[in-house]
Design an enzyme around this catalytic site. Structure first.
Site, PDB file in Angstrom:
ATOM      1  N   GLU A 111      -5.072   0.941   6.359  1.00  0.00           N
ATOM      2  CA  GLU A 111      -5.118   1.449   7.734  1.00  0.00           C
ATOM      3  C   GLU A 111      -6.167   0.708   8.562  1.00  0.00           C
ATOM      4  OE1 GLU A 111      -3.100   3.281   9.313  1.00  0.00           O
ATOM      5  OE2 GLU A 111      -1.880   3.865   7.618  1.00  0.00           O
ATOM      6  N   TYR A 138      -7.377   9.179  14.165  1.00  0.00           N
ATOM      7  CA  TYR A 138      -6.142   8.616  13.636  1.00  0.00           C
ATOM      8  C   TYR A 138      -6.285   8.252  12.147  1.00  0.00           C
ATOM      9  CZ  TYR A 138      -3.095   5.122  11.871  1.00  0.00           C
ATOM     10  OH  TYR A 138      -2.288   4.445  11.024  1.00  0.00           O
ATOM     11  N   CYS A 158      18.785   3.535  17.047  1.00  0.00           N
ATOM     12  CA  CYS A 158      17.696   4.496  16.822  1.00  0.00           C
ATOM     13  C   CYS A 158      18.227   5.831  16.288  1.00  0.00           C
ATOM     14  CB  CYS A 158      16.935   4.712  18.117  1.00  0.00           C
ATOM     15  SG  CYS A 158      15.575   5.864  17.932  1.00  0.00           S
ATOM     16  N   TYR A 200     -12.057  -9.111  14.091  1.00  0.00           N
ATOM     17  CA  TYR A 200     -12.667  -7.774  14.311  1.00  0.00           C
ATOM     18  C   TYR A 200     -13.499  -7.371  13.087  1.00  0.00           C
ATOM     19  CZ  TYR A 200      -9.357  -7.709  18.147  1.00  0.00           C
ATOM     20  OH  TYR A 200      -8.642  -8.034  19.270  1.00  0.00           O
ATOM     21  N   LEU A 210      -9.189 -12.293   9.421  1.00  0.00           N
ATOM     22  CA  LEU A 210      -8.548 -11.073   9.939  1.00  0.00           C
ATOM     23  C   LEU A 210      -9.121 -10.675  11.299  1.00  0.00           C
ATOM     24  CD1 LEU A 210      -8.116  -8.391   7.100  1.00  0.00           C
ATOM     25  CD2 LEU A 210      -6.361  -9.291   8.600  1.00  0.00           C
ATOM     26  N   TRP A 236       0.814  -1.214   0.000  1.00  0.00           N
ATOM     27  CA  TRP A 236       0.000   0.000   0.000  1.00  0.00           C
ATOM     28  C   TRP A 236       0.855   1.275   0.000  1.00  0.00           C
ATOM     29  CZ3 TRP A 236      -0.198  -3.861   3.661  1.00  0.00           C
ATOM     30  CH2 TRP A 236       0.507  -3.627   4.835  1.00  0.00           C
ATOM     31  N   ARG A 237       2.187   1.100   0.043  1.00  0.00           N
ATOM     32  CA  ARG A 237       3.054   2.282   0.055  1.00  0.00           C
ATOM     33  C   ARG A 237       3.205   2.860  -1.350  1.00  0.00           C
ATOM     34  NH1 ARG A 237       7.056   1.109   4.706  1.00  0.00           N
ATOM     35  NH2 ARG A 237       5.728   1.890   6.380  1.00  0.00           N
TER      36      ARG A 237
HETATM   37 FE1  SF4 Z   1      12.610   4.298  21.351  1.00  0.00          FE
HETATM   38 FE2  SF4 Z   1      15.071   3.918  22.269  1.00  0.00          FE
HETATM   39 FE3  SF4 Z   1      14.631   5.386  20.075  1.00  0.00          FE
HETATM   40 FE4  SF4 Z   1      13.920   6.271  22.474  1.00  0.00          FE
HETATM   41  S1  SF4 Z   1      15.985   5.850  21.761  1.00  0.00           S
HETATM   42  S2  SF4 Z   1      12.719   6.380  20.605  1.00  0.00           S
HETATM   43  S3  SF4 Z   1      13.271   4.390  23.457  1.00  0.00           S
HETATM   44  S4  SF4 Z   1      14.248   3.170  20.339  1.00  0.00           S
END
Ligand code: SF4
Length: 357
Positions: free
Chosen positions: A37, A120, A202, A82, A80, A24-25
């Site tokens: 969604e 949302y 992250c 629900y 699926l 769907w992207r």
């Molecule tokens: Fe999540 Fe860790 Fe990134 Fe913070 S640093 S947003 S806790 S993955």
């Protein structure tokens, strides 16, 4: 938070390198975004992919969805869960055809007024398909934002939830909002995962209050769910002239609109064949005098707050009563058994019938 501009740049750079290729992207079609969604509410991306492709192949436009029988739409949704989502999707398609010429409305309030579309979903569809500057907050972004801001307590309601919505709005860029919202969800889904956030990988760790304070495993606060209630239900396999008796769950209840074997709760699992209350419930549901017989197999499954032991047994039909049934019934042929939309346990049991005979 440090510079929001830097946060956005890092997030988008990460997204361009790591975004999954999902069917769907990049379609920029509000209908495709909408279907995806709705399917993704309560269901994993992995499961949704196959369903999405089959659903769009069967109902390629809003008009085709609106024109189809609900039963056929349910059949494509089968498994699926629900099912209310699917019923509301179909209803909303019919409203779009009657009030918006079959075109998904690009006005926020019009979208919000459609059945099954909340803040949302409206934000996701309008930002992704129409580039409108609207925030989103679903399971992945709720968790991500709560961690970024180190918000404890119940994030689903009250001031904490309102604060997260405000943040979701503040953080939006001026353009490419759809891509940005998808990047937030992707980061929540792939990196800031619920059980093991990968902070070392992250892209926005510098901006994260939870990571700074070592709280990433404590936030969001887990709201303890009530333990599931055990119950036993009996489903009957009743045959007549090569056909099988089915009942259709009434609107308003679980599995509304789906077909099932005649099925009701028993408080006497050991002696269910003589349970008068069970006989009464089956009579109320089907308008027929149904008597449970030999046990064929058992299935365990969970639905909402119940943990169910389902006893599937032979059943005898002793004819109609004068009671007006709660549910529609039919004697289904083998072909109909394959084509009618059923709940998952009934579908499993139709497979077992072959083994049993
Ligand atoms: Fe999540 Fe860790 Fe990134 Fe913070 S640093 S947003 S806790 S993955």
């Amino acid at each position: 938070m440090h510079s929001l501009a830097l946060f956005r740049r890092r997030l988008i750079l990460w997204f361009k390198q790591h975004a999954r290729k999902l069917p769907w992207r990049n379609l920029n079609d509000p209908y495709a975004v909408w279907v995806s969604e709705v399917m993704l509410q309560q269901t994993t991306v992995q499961t949704v992919q196959g369903y999405f492709n089959r659903f769009i192949a069967a109902f390629p436009t809003i008009q085709s969805l609106a024109d189809s029988e609900l039963e056929s739409v349910h059949r494509h949704w089968e498994g699926l869960g629900y099912y209310r989502r699917c019923t509301l999707l179909h209803k909303a398609a019919q409203e779009i055809v009657s009030h918006h010429g079959g075109v998904f409305p690009n006005n926020y309030n019009d979208a919000l007024n459609l059945p099954g579309i909340g803040r949302y979903t409206a934000g996701a569809i309008l930002s992704i398909a129409f580039e409108q500057r609207l925030p989103i907050l679903e399971a992945n972004t709720l968790r991500l934002h709560a961690r970024l801001l180190a918000i404890r307590g119940n994030i689903l309601h009250g001031e904490s939830n309102a604060r997260l919505w405000r943040f979701a709005e503040e953080v939006l860029p001026r353009k490419d909002v759809g891509q940005f919202n998808q990047a937030l969800m992707e980061l929540g889904s792939l990196v800031c995962t619920s059980s093991s956030p990968k902070c070392a990988e992250c892209p926005v760790v510098l901006f994260c209050e939870s990571a700074k304070q070592g709280l990433q495993h404590e936030i969001p606060t887990v709201i303890k769910k009530l333990p599931k209630e055990n119950r036993t239900e009996v489903a009957l396999f009743v045959r007549k002239r090569g056909r099988t008796l089915l009942m259709r769950h009434a609107s308003g209840g679980r599995w509304a609109g789906l077909w099932d074997f005649p099925r009701a709760q028993t408080e006497s699992p050991e002696t269910f064949t003589t349970d008068q209350q069970l006989h009464r419930r089956l009579l109320d549901l089907t308008g027929r005098k149904l008597l449970p017989g030999k046990l064929l197999c058992t299935l365990k499954h969970s639905v909402t707050k119940y943990k169910i032991m389902l006893l599937f047994c032979e059943g005898i039909d002793a004819g109609r009563s004068n009671t007006t049934p709660i549910c529609e019934t039919r004697w289904a042929s083998a072909t109909e058994l394959r084509k009618l939309p059923m709940n998952s346990t009934a579908r499993k049991l139709t497979g077992k019938q072959v083994e049993i005979r």
